[in-house]
Design an enzyme around this catalytic site. Structure first.
Site, PDB file in Angstrom:
ATOM      1  N   ASP A   1       1.057  -1.651   0.510  1.00  0.00           N
ATOM      2  CA  ASP A   1      -0.030   0.150   0.138  1.00  0.00           C
ATOM      3  C   ASP A   1       0.787   1.355  -0.031  1.00  0.00           C
ATOM      4  O   ASP A   1       1.865   1.423   0.821  1.00  0.00           O
ATOM      5  CB  ASP A   1      -0.387  -0.066   1.063  1.00  0.00           C
ATOM      6  CG  ASP A   1      -2.179   1.170   1.561  1.00  0.00           C
ATOM      7  OD1 ASP A   1      -1.885   2.777   0.322  1.00  0.00           O
ATOM      8  OD2 ASP A   1      -1.722   1.345   2.762  1.00  0.00           O
TER       9      ASP A   1
ATOM     10  N   LYS B   1       3.162  11.007  -3.636  1.00  0.00           N
ATOM     11  CA  LYS B   1       2.291  10.770  -4.162  1.00  0.00           C
ATOM     12  C   LYS B   1       0.779  11.694  -4.802  1.00  0.00           C
ATOM     13  O   LYS B   1       0.235  11.554  -5.817  1.00  0.00           O
ATOM     14  CB  LYS B   1       1.096   9.402  -3.807  1.00  0.00           C
ATOM     15  CG  LYS B   1      -0.083   8.392  -4.292  1.00  0.00           C
ATOM     16  CD  LYS B   1      -0.613   7.516  -2.872  1.00  0.00           C
ATOM     17  CE  LYS B   1      -1.831   7.329  -3.365  1.00  0.00           C
ATOM     18  NZ  LYS B   1      -2.569   6.034  -2.050  1.00  0.00           N
TER      19      LYS B   1
ATOM     20  N   ASP C   1     -13.141   5.326   2.055  1.00  0.00           N
ATOM     21  CA  ASP C   1     -11.371   5.606   2.286  1.00  0.00           C
ATOM     22  C   ASP C   1     -11.142   6.686   2.179  1.00  0.00           C
ATOM     23  O   ASP C   1     -10.872   7.486   1.088  1.00  0.00           O
ATOM     24  CB  ASP C   1     -11.092   3.888   0.264  1.00  0.00           C
ATOM     25  CG  ASP C   1      -9.334   4.281   0.926  1.00  0.00           C
ATOM     26  OD1 ASP C   1      -8.654   5.478   1.973  1.00  0.00           O
ATOM     27  OD2 ASP C   1      -9.006   4.376   0.464  1.00  0.00           O
TER      28      ASP C   1
ATOM     29  N   GLU D   1      -7.118   0.686  -4.107  1.00  0.00           N
ATOM     30  CA  GLU D   1      -6.888   0.426  -3.101  1.00  0.00           C
ATOM     31  C   GLU D   1      -8.740   0.582  -2.344  1.00  0.00           C
ATOM     32  O   GLU D   1      -8.741  -0.315  -1.261  1.00  0.00           O
ATOM     33  CB  GLU D   1      -6.748   1.667  -2.171  1.00  0.00           C
ATOM     34  CG  GLU D   1      -5.167   1.847  -2.209  1.00  0.00           C
ATOM     35  CD  GLU D   1      -4.670   3.658  -2.736  1.00  0.00           C
ATOM     36  OE1 GLU D   1      -6.031   4.044  -1.741  1.00  0.00           O
ATOM     37  OE2 GLU D   1      -3.243   3.694  -2.976  1.00  0.00           O
TER      38      GLU D   1
END
Lengths: 608, 508
Positions: A8, A70, A193, A171
């Site tokens: 992850d 990211k 999420d 994810e």
């Protein structure tokens, strides 16, 4: 069989997991933590730091510490999100040669994928240390709403880190896999999420035969914990400005301290009603007088500062259910993923929207990595009965006349899939057409992401609208998009496999992979050196400790004196080598040291 | 010499030499086309001859002994499918046979190839293997089972060779099937389409049966004194008109109608199972026992063994048998009248609901039971109407298929419509156009294009269509001729000019 790790790669924290004896488990890093900060720093000495050590020095080395890379990966420099990041980041974000984003640290520029690769490499090392074997295959997760360029860039980062990324998965999907794996459930689940940088909502159906079918997915790649922190920072900065008339943003170090304090306060408010932010000597006033920042923030203040952010996530949930033609009552469980979902306000809002209490059984920080490990194992070992039916998160299509966007494969279509449509020429006597492959939800082509282009030539000269061209889109299970165009009259055909662009050319990528490999070898070598040095030091200490005793025992014999003399010599040379930092020298003496230590131990044992 | 019918399948006889056969140019073409799968109609289509001619020729060739005709085509021919794609059973073999170098088990390979080859002929229900009335849960479960088997991820990292893309296609279709069938409106729309298609299929079967004078439901021959309608017949009537409950009209359950039409053709009549004497005796016992109402037909074969025959004298037996025969014939006549009446009523009811399919079906059954000329003429009338409805249905279907860019299906539907109205040049041109788009059989497209032009030589549109077909086929000279005539007919048409420029360039 070779193990596949699940990673992850988060905005703020990363996590690695592996399937062991049929159960997924998170691998702790050397510090014993299950997650590792997604931070990379270059020290003054040019040393690369990753994870906790990078985080610890962030305040003093703010300009050379990268966090939240990211948010930049696979994006164009000109995008508003990057502009936004430039304004809030202490490190330097510069434009790359292909309109891509690069990060400048200590006079060296890095591709964003290269920065992410450093984090991935760290995760790889953590896994290798734990498993005691080299790891080369990984499943990496990305936010569901990532486009193909962002996914490709993530894959590139994996390649630079020396990983064969066998699959990129979403994810929330990974979270659902971890939630439902091996439980023989049949239900429809929503995964909410909210991580450090991105928000995703996915609705999945877990069914018979180990099938996990994604029904719909949506999100916002620029909405996450960082934005909540930013609200707290703004509040602190404004308050300070009113009180002292000083803009704390001017000082990068102050800003970094504020950032840490804001994040910490936000986390604390998940457990307590209020907390104090205390930053002594935050800045110096013009009159050589140190100023301190000290404020109390309550949960209510935080909630009101961030209420619109929470509202935005709920709106996306609403829209997603509507698009999927699902009623709230059809959702049988809600899974919360991401550190932000610890915030009481968010739990309340989600519970209120779905009309049910969210599931408490999963660990929001670890569940995604666990799911990635499950998918990796299921792909490699088909005895694991599980198959994931994922969807395309964005509409895929082409640009048509008037720079309009025409979608061929709508979002939330289960892959693999293929669709065709017939288009005509838009100009008289047009002999060639350029096919621009795009991804996005806007009607206007320029608002969408360009994935690739090619030209179909040799068309019959005719009035506009007379020549028919059949365009076919195909997506396979690996998410690879192929597009072909066929002239319906001549049968002429052109096709490309769309390789989304991460912003790096093949050569650049190749060089980065080589460089990273070299560094990795160096790192492994230096680790080995470090280990031998420690071993040598341990042996030296032992020998030194036993020396007087041994000397006394063997003093009576010539042979014994000879031996102790020899030992003294070995000890001296080894000490010198350690003192010089001579890795080769240390290794050379290790065996002799070992022998000596064994002999000393033997002598002492026999006589005592 | 016996002349086979057009739906029969000729095949080679192993071990026979070809040189012994007559080998004219046409014969050779026909011989080349015989592969044991194509029906005579399909062969006729392939070589471009009339089906009768081919049948004649094959009839002659069978005399040589190298070719044999299957007694009846294997599966019931599906009238809807285009003759260019013969509906032979799916074969696994040829170039796509089991490849041991692939990391995939032989049965699964076979299944993949089988599905891939049949993918265009399977409807959504058939692909997922669920009945038409399957609920959402059953559809989902079938789809998930399908995914667990055919999703390429279940074979990740394995060498799947060319099967990988085939699996992707199959899975993609299964996904579409699942998505359509699990959405209420989409499923309703799809069901409407399917029922329309089934209706035309059912009709087709009905009309072709009438055209060929085939007796789908033969009246019992008077000599066979079968006391009860045999299993081969009664169930048909029962299926169409259940003994209780309201009438089922075709659109409500189209699958059922189709099945009812097809079944009797295949089912052997059990008439010869028992000799007449045994049957009479069984009948006598049964009537004697007052069990007239047990007309369940299926019990016949078992009856003699259930009750052992009783010893009677010859005269006694003969008299009893005669009496019973008379009784039976009276009863039968009454039953036939009642049956006819019921069929007529059902037919009227169907007509009132404007269900011509149902009406024609019932009338067709009614004429089996009555000699009333009024009923027969009404049947003819309704049949004619049915033909029109069928024509409309095919046109509707063709347009739907055209709108979905399903050119193969559209061509087949237009071709069917063309059969009903062979003089309609527009339809012929539509067939040509659809065939051209499908792009598989341009010769056939040309035939229809030529037909349209022949029916209406002054339409530039038809000539353009034909010209485009020629152009696609690479027959540039012919294309030029057609397009030049078209241009003379409509001198202002820019499209024709464009095409001509293209043709001339190709010629130069």
């Amino acid at each position: 069989m070779e193990r596949v790790i699940g990673i992850d790669l988060g905005t703020t924290n990363s996590c690695v997991a592996v399937l062991e004896n049929g159960a997924p488990a998170v691998i702790p890093n050397r510090g014993g933590y299950k997650t590792t900060p997604s931070m990379v720093a270059i020290t003054e000495a040019g040393k690369k730091l990753v994870g906790h050590i990078a985080k610890r020095q962030a305040i003093t080395n703010a300009e050379n510490t990268v966090f939240a890379a990211k948010r930049l990966i696979g994006r164009k420099f000109s995008s508003p999100q990057v502009k936004n990041a430039i304004a809030t980041s202490a490190y330097r974000i510069v434009e790359g040669p292909h309109g891509d984003v690069r990060i400048s640290l200590r006079n060296k520029t890095y591709g964003v994928a290269e920065i992410s690769a450093m984090i991935l490499q760290e995760m790889k090392v953590i896994a290798e240390d734990y498993l005691g074997a080299p790891v080369s295959k990984a499943v990496i997760t990305v936010p569901a709403y990532f486009n193909d360029n962002q996914r490709q860039a993530t894959k590139d980062a994996g390649a630079i880190a020396g990983l064969d990324v066998i699959r990129i998965i979403n994810e929330p999907t990974a979270a659902a896999l971890a939630y439902g794996f091996g439980k023989d459930l049949e239900r429809t689940v929503a995964v909410y999420d909210l991580g450090g940088g991105t928000f995703d909502i996915s609705v999945l159906e877990i069914g018979a035969h180990g099938v996990f079918r994604v029904i719909a997915t949506a999100g916002d790649t620029f909405l996450g914990g960082e934005d909540f922190d930013a609200r707290v920072i703004d509040w602190l900065v404004e308050g300070f400005q009113q009180e002292h008339n000083i803009d704390l943003r001017q000082d990068r170090m102050a800003l970094q301290r504020l950032k840490d304090a804001a994040e910490k306060a936000k986390c604390e408010l998940s457990a307590t009603r209020e907390t104090e932010i205390n930053l002594p000597f935050i800045i110096s006033s013009g009159r050589n007088e140190a100023l301190h920042l000290q404020r109390v923030i309550s949960r209510e203040v935080l909630d009101s500062l961030c209420s619109d952010l929470v509202e935005r996530t709920v709106d996306i949930c609403r829209q997603t259910l509507q698009d999927a033609q699902l009623g709230k009552e059809e959702i049988e469980d809600v899974v919360l993923v991401g550190g932000m979902t610890r915030m009481p306000r968010i739990i309340e809002q989600v519970a209120e929207f779905f009309g049910r209490e969210p599931c408490k059984g999963v660990h929001p920080d670890e569940v995604v990595a666990l799911g990635a490990a499950i998918q990796g194992a299921a792909l490699m070992d088909q005895k694991t009965e599980m198959v994931l039916l994922d969807v395309t998160p964005h509409t895929l299509g082409i640009m048509t006349f008037g720079s309009n966007f025409r979608g061929l494969i709508p979002q939330n279509t289960t892959v693999p899939t293929s669709r065709s449509e017939i288009f005509t020429t838009s100009r008289d006597n047009q002999t060639a057409v350029k096919i621009l492959v795009m991804q996005g939800e806007h009607d206007k082509a320029e608002e969408n992401e360009l994935l690739g282009e090619f030209v179909l030539t040799g068309l019959r000269k005719a009035a506009k609208g007379q020549v028919e061209i059949e365009v076919t889109f195909e997506i396979n299970a690996d998410g690879i998009v192929s597009v072909s165009a066929k002239d319906m009259e001549t049968g002429q055909k052109q096709a490309i496999q769309v390789t989304a662009s991460s912003g790096l050319t093949k050569d650049e990528l190749h060089n980065m992979i080589e460089a990273a490999q070299g560094e990795m070898l160096e790192r492994r070598a230096s680790e080995e050196d470090e280990a031998s040095k420690q071993e040598a030091q341990r042996l030296i200490a032992e020998i030194e400790r036993l020396f007087p005793q041994v000397e006394q025992i063997v003093a009576s014999s010539d042979f014994g004196r000879d031996a102790t003399e020899k030992a003294r010599g070995i000890l001296q040379r080894a000490r010198d080598a350690v003192a010089r930092g001579d890795a080769a020298g240390i290794k050379e003496h290790l065996e002799a040291l070992g022998r000596t230590a064994r002999m000393f131990r033997g002598v002492v044992q026999k006589t005592s | 010499m016996t002349i086979p019918s057009s739906d029969q399948v000729p095949r080679w006889v192993a071990g026979r030499d070809v040189p012994g056969l007559p080998t004219g140019a046409f014969e050779r073409m026909v011989l080349d086309a015989i592969d044991g799968q194509r029906s005579i109609a399909a062969i006729a289509d392939l070589v471009g001859l009339g089906a009768e001619d081919v049948a004649q020729m094959i009839g002659a060739l069978t005399a040589g002994g190298a070719i044999t005709i299957d007694p009846r085509p294997g599966p019931a021919p599906r009238p809807f499918t285009s003759p260019t794609a013969p509906t032979a059973p799916v074969t696994v073999g040829g170039s796509d046979a089991f490849d041991p170098s692939l990391d995939i088990a032989a049965p699964l390979q076979a299944r993949i190839l089988e599905l891939f080859d049949a993918i265009d002929t399977l409807d959504h229900y058939a692909l997922l293997g669920v009945p038409r009335d399957a609920d959402r849960k059953a559809i989902k479960s079938a789809y998930y089972g399908f995914a667990a088997k055919f999703h390429t991820d279940r074979h990740f990292g394995k060498n799947l060779g060319p099967l990988k893309s085939k699996m992707e296609v199959i899975f993609g279709r299964a996904t579409v099937a699942h998505d359509v069938l699990s959405r209420k409106e989409q499923r309703a729309e799809y069901d409407r389409y399917l029922s329309e298609r089934d209706r035309t299929r059912a009709y087709e079967e009905l009309l072709s049966a009438v055209d060929e004078g085939r007796e789908l439901f033969p009246t019992p021959p008077p000599r066979v004194a079968t006391p009860l309608p045999s299993a081969g017949r009664l169930p048909v009537a029962q299926a169409v008109q259940p003994d209780s409950g309201p009438m089922k009209v075709a659109p409500v359950n189209p699958a059922r109608i189709t099945a009812d039409f097809e079944r009797p053709v295949e089912r052997p009549l059990p008439a010869s199972v028992l000799d007449e004497r045994t049957r009479k005796e069984a009948l006598a016992r049964r009537l004697g026992a007052g069990r007239q109402r047990s007309v369940s037909g299926t019990t016949i074969p078992g009856a003699p063994s259930l009750t052992p025959p009783r010893k009677t004298s010859v005269e006694e037996g003969k008299a009893a048998a005669d009496a019973i025969k008379r009784l039976y014939e009276d009863r039968r006549d009454n039953a036939r009248k009642a049956q006819a009446q019921r069929m007529l009523e059902a037919g009227e009811a169907a007509l009132a609901k404007e269900d011509v399919v149902g009406a024609a079906n019932h009338y067709r059954l009614a004429v089996q039971y009555t000699d009333d000329p009024a009923v027969h003429s009404k049947f003819k009338q309704i049949s004619q109407k049915a033909r029109e409805v069928l024509f409309d249905a095919y046109m509707k279907q063709a347009r739907y298929e055209e709108s979905q860019a399903k050119w193969k299906e559209a061509a087949a539907s237009y071709a069917k419509a063309h059969e009903a109205h062979p003089d309609d040049a527009d339809i012929a041109a539509s067939v040509a156009q659809a065939l051209r788009k499908e792009g598989r059989d341009l010769h056939r497209a040309a035939r229809f294009g030529e037909l349209a032009v022949q029916k209406n030589p002054n339409s530039s549109g038809f000539r353009v269509t034909l010209g485009a077909v020629y152009l696609d086929a690479g027959l540039f000279l012919r294309a030029k001729t057609e397009l030049e005539v078209a241009l003379r007919l409509s001198p202002e048409d820019a499209k024709i000019k464009e095409l001509l420029v293209h043709v001339r360039k190709a010629l130069a």
